[in-house]
Design a protein around this motif. Sequence first.
Motif, PDB file in Angstrom:
ATOM      1  N   LYS A 263     -20.049 -12.578 -24.349  1.00 14.56           N
ATOM      2  CA  LYS A 263     -19.763 -11.136 -24.256  1.00 14.56           C
ATOM      3  C   LYS A 263     -20.153 -10.713 -25.570  1.00 14.56           C
ATOM      4  O   LYS A 263     -20.048 -11.387 -26.722  1.00 14.56           O
ATOM      5  N   TYR A 264     -20.608  -9.494 -25.586  1.00 15.68           N
ATOM      6  CA  TYR A 264     -21.032  -8.842 -26.822  1.00 15.68           C
ATOM      7  C   TYR A 264     -22.539  -9.332 -27.478  1.00 15.68           C
ATOM      8  O   TYR A 264     -22.528  -9.217 -28.637  1.00 15.68           O
ATOM      9  N   ALA A 265     -23.236 -10.006 -26.589  1.00 16.69           N
ATOM     10  CA  ALA A 265     -24.471 -10.620 -27.182  1.00 16.69           C
ATOM     11  C   ALA A 265     -25.486  -9.534 -27.223  1.00 16.69           C
ATOM     12  O   ALA A 265     -25.308  -8.560 -26.520  1.00 16.69           O
ATOM     13  N   ALA A 266     -26.498  -9.850 -27.979  1.00 18.62           N
ATOM     14  CA  ALA A 266     -27.690  -8.804 -28.106  1.00 18.62           C
ATOM     15  C   ALA A 266     -28.706  -9.426 -27.134  1.00 18.62           C
ATOM     16  O   ALA A 266     -28.880 -10.724 -26.775  1.00 18.62           O
ATOM     17  N   SER A 267     -29.963  -8.851 -26.739  1.00 14.40           N
ATOM     18  CA  SER A 267     -30.846  -9.150 -25.955  1.00 14.40           C
ATOM     19  C   SER A 267     -31.962  -8.188 -26.238  1.00 14.40           C
ATOM     20  O   SER A 267     -31.980  -6.946 -26.543  1.00 14.40           O
TER      21      SER A 267
ATOM     22  N   TRP B  38     -20.002 -13.566 -28.193  1.00 16.14           N
ATOM     23  CA  TRP B  38     -18.480 -14.113 -28.189  1.00 16.14           C
ATOM     24  C   TRP B  38     -18.234 -14.818 -26.838  1.00 16.14           C
ATOM     25  O   TRP B  38     -18.459 -14.256 -25.869  1.00 16.14           O
ATOM     26  N   ASP B  39     -17.771 -16.265 -26.990  1.00 12.91           N
ATOM     27  CA  ASP B  39     -17.497 -17.184 -25.974  1.00 12.91           C
ATOM     28  C   ASP B  39     -15.931 -16.970 -25.307  1.00 12.91           C
ATOM     29  O   ASP B  39     -15.429 -17.642 -24.610  1.00 12.91           O
ATOM     30  N   GLY B  40     -15.108 -16.050 -25.933  1.00 10.73           N
ATOM     31  CA  GLY B  40     -13.744 -15.995 -25.775  1.00 10.73           C
ATOM     32  C   GLY B  40     -12.883 -16.522 -26.878  1.00 10.73           C
ATOM     33  O   GLY B  40     -11.722 -16.325 -27.039  1.00 10.73           O
ATOM     34  N   SER B  41     -13.431 -17.319 -27.945  1.00  7.45           N
ATOM     35  CA  SER B  41     -12.570 -18.138 -28.907  1.00  7.45           C
ATOM     36  C   SER B  41     -13.375 -17.817 -30.273  1.00  7.45           C
ATOM     37  O   SER B  41     -12.767 -18.047 -31.271  1.00  7.45           O
TER      38      SER B  41
END
Length: 135
Positions: free
Chosen positions: A81-85, A99-102
């Motif tokens: 989540k909240y990755a750039a592309s 963010w992978d949740g942790s």
Amino acid sequence: MTSGYGDSGYLRNTEILTIGNKDGQTPQYGDHPRKISGATGGFVGTILLTCGGYDFVEGYTEKCYKIGSEGSFVSMMEKRKYAASIVLEDEKLWILGGWDGSSSLSSTEYIFSDGRNEEGPPMPIKALFTILWTN
């Protein structure tokens, strides 16, 4: 713009902004098949693609979706989540961090218009909420 989180909760809506569109034609796309926030994406070839984010039903997701189609198109190697592309070479989406949740991520990966994915080079730092642009 597609999906997100608004006053009424998680959204599926898709809206196209025509900034600088000289012919006045606004392309039409269906809504996102899922209620997702924090996804990333772009136009990969002729496909409007979103990847990752937080799915209202499934939680953090690695799935990528073609807007206007049901079901996932391809899965990323990691949930993010909240990755750039950024779109490279018209047929490849480069996805970075998130963010992978942790924890925040330094990994990157490529998603291709034919449904393939490939590990990308790692970033020197972990990053989320990042913005990329090209000239």
